[in-house]
Scaffold this motif. Sequence first.
Motif, PDB file in Angstrom:
ATOM      1  N   ASP A   4     -74.226 -20.464 -98.783  1.00  0.00           N
ATOM      2  CA  ASP A   4     -74.215 -21.586 -98.162  1.00  0.00           C
ATOM      3  C   ASP A   4     -74.352 -22.069 -96.648  1.00  0.00           C
ATOM      4  OD1 ASP A   4     -72.936 -21.502-101.044  1.00  0.00           O
ATOM      5  OD2 ASP A   4     -70.779 -21.373-100.510  1.00  0.00           O
ATOM      6  N   ILE A   5     -74.560 -21.248 -96.006  1.00  0.00           N
ATOM      7  CA  ILE A   5     -74.301 -21.504 -95.177  1.00  0.00           C
ATOM      8  C   ILE A   5     -76.136 -21.637 -94.543  1.00  0.00           C
ATOM      9  CG2 ILE A   5     -74.681 -20.757 -91.961  1.00  0.00           C
ATOM     10  CD1 ILE A   5     -71.508 -19.434 -92.900  1.00  0.00           C
ATOM     11  N   ARG A  56     -67.902 -27.065 -94.153  1.00  0.00           N
ATOM     12  CA  ARG A  56     -67.155 -26.816 -95.136  1.00  0.00           C
ATOM     13  C   ARG A  56     -67.743 -24.677 -95.724  1.00  0.00           C
ATOM     14  NH1 ARG A  56     -69.670 -28.514-100.386  1.00  0.00           N
ATOM     15  NH2 ARG A  56     -70.068 -26.685-100.868  1.00  0.00           N
ATOM     16  N   SER A  57     -69.157 -24.940 -95.575  1.00  0.00           N
ATOM     17  CA  SER A  57     -69.109 -23.473 -95.940  1.00  0.00           C
ATOM     18  C   SER A  57     -68.909 -22.656 -94.806  1.00  0.00           C
ATOM     19  CB  SER A  57     -70.908 -23.554 -95.888  1.00  0.00           C
ATOM     20  OG  SER A  57     -71.499 -23.642 -95.061  1.00  0.00           O
ATOM     21  N   VAL A  58     -68.463 -23.215 -93.270  1.00  0.00           N
ATOM     22  CA  VAL A  58     -68.245 -22.379 -92.726  1.00  0.00           C
ATOM     23  C   VAL A  58     -66.732 -22.558 -92.158  1.00  0.00           C
ATOM     24  CG1 VAL A  58     -69.707 -21.853 -90.592  1.00  0.00           C
ATOM     25  CG2 VAL A  58     -68.561 -23.676 -90.584  1.00  0.00           C
ATOM     26  N   GLN A  72     -71.967 -15.046-100.531  1.00  0.00           N
ATOM     27  CA  GLN A  72     -71.968 -16.801-101.075  1.00  0.00           C
ATOM     28  C   GLN A  72     -71.314 -17.576 -99.718  1.00  0.00           C
ATOM     29  OE1 GLN A  72     -72.931 -17.700-103.942  1.00  0.00           O
ATOM     30  NE2 GLN A  72     -72.506 -19.931-103.116  1.00  0.00           N
ATOM     31  N   VAL A  73     -71.389 -17.513 -99.477  1.00  0.00           N
ATOM     32  CA  VAL A  73     -70.607 -18.246 -97.491  1.00  0.00           C
ATOM     33  C   VAL A  73     -72.182 -17.842 -97.167  1.00  0.00           C
ATOM     34  CG1 VAL A  73     -69.405 -17.604 -95.303  1.00  0.00           C
ATOM     35  CG2 VAL A  73     -67.952 -17.799 -97.316  1.00  0.00           C
ATOM     36  N   ALA A 115     -71.297 -29.953 -95.222  1.00  0.00           N
ATOM     37  CA  ALA A 115     -71.751 -28.864 -96.422  1.00  0.00           C
ATOM     38  C   ALA A 115     -71.634 -28.077 -95.260  1.00  0.00           C
ATOM     39  CB  ALA A 115     -73.117 -29.449 -96.723  1.00  0.00           C
ATOM     40  N   LEU A 116     -72.172 -27.876 -93.883  1.00  0.00           N
ATOM     41  CA  LEU A 116     -72.351 -27.045 -92.966  1.00  0.00           C
ATOM     42  C   LEU A 116     -70.320 -26.552 -92.575  1.00  0.00           C
ATOM     43  CD1 LEU A 116     -73.172 -24.921 -91.578  1.00  0.00           C
ATOM     44  CD2 LEU A 116     -73.914 -26.313 -89.365  1.00  0.00           C
ATOM     45  N   ALA A 129     -76.483 -24.749 -96.336  1.00  0.00           N
ATOM     46  CA  ALA A 129     -76.659 -26.344 -95.057  1.00  0.00           C
ATOM     47  C   ALA A 129     -77.280 -26.322 -94.135  1.00  0.00           C
ATOM     48  CB  ALA A 129     -74.987 -25.615 -95.153  1.00  0.00           C
TER      49      ALA A 129
END
Length: 173
Positions: free
Chosen positions: A88-89, A164-166, A84-85, A161-162, A92
């Motif tokens: 997301d990355i 937050r995802s990292v 999921q991570v 968003a990037l 983003a």
Amino acid sequence: MAGRAARAARQAASAISAERLPRIALEADYGFSGLRVADATGTRQVAVEVSLPVLDGFRLEGRRAEQNAVVRESDVRVRDLRQQVAADIDGALLDLGSAAAQQEIATDRLQLAAQEVSEARQRFKAGVAGNIEVINAQVSLLRARDADIDARFAAVAARIALARSVGSARTLH
């Protein structure tokens, strides 16, 4: 967090497996025995206990199987979380690339609209074109400015968003 849960589940499974091992306990006691201190004699006791778990009604195997299921579940959660991570990355990063392209197009559109307004004004001053042409060019310039604002917003949203995802959204500047 999920990594810690997986580690804890593995340690619990290891502890359950260790219950099958023999246990050794040592106990020692030293004291005095007698009615008066002068007549007291020293007493000593040493005991060694060895415990061999031979049969526990298969309770240990049941607990071990249950804990192994918990370990597998934790491993699946960790794998899902990592996927999921990564997704997301990747999303983003794609949004960030798209926002950069959108900004570049908006900048070009803004320059062209400004040039269109300038040329429409020159044609109006020369008497070659009417006022409506200047107004249309100004409307085009306003739309280009709106597109530039939208592109800038998309770039900032993609950066957030990037981050937050990292996991560095708190340090975003």
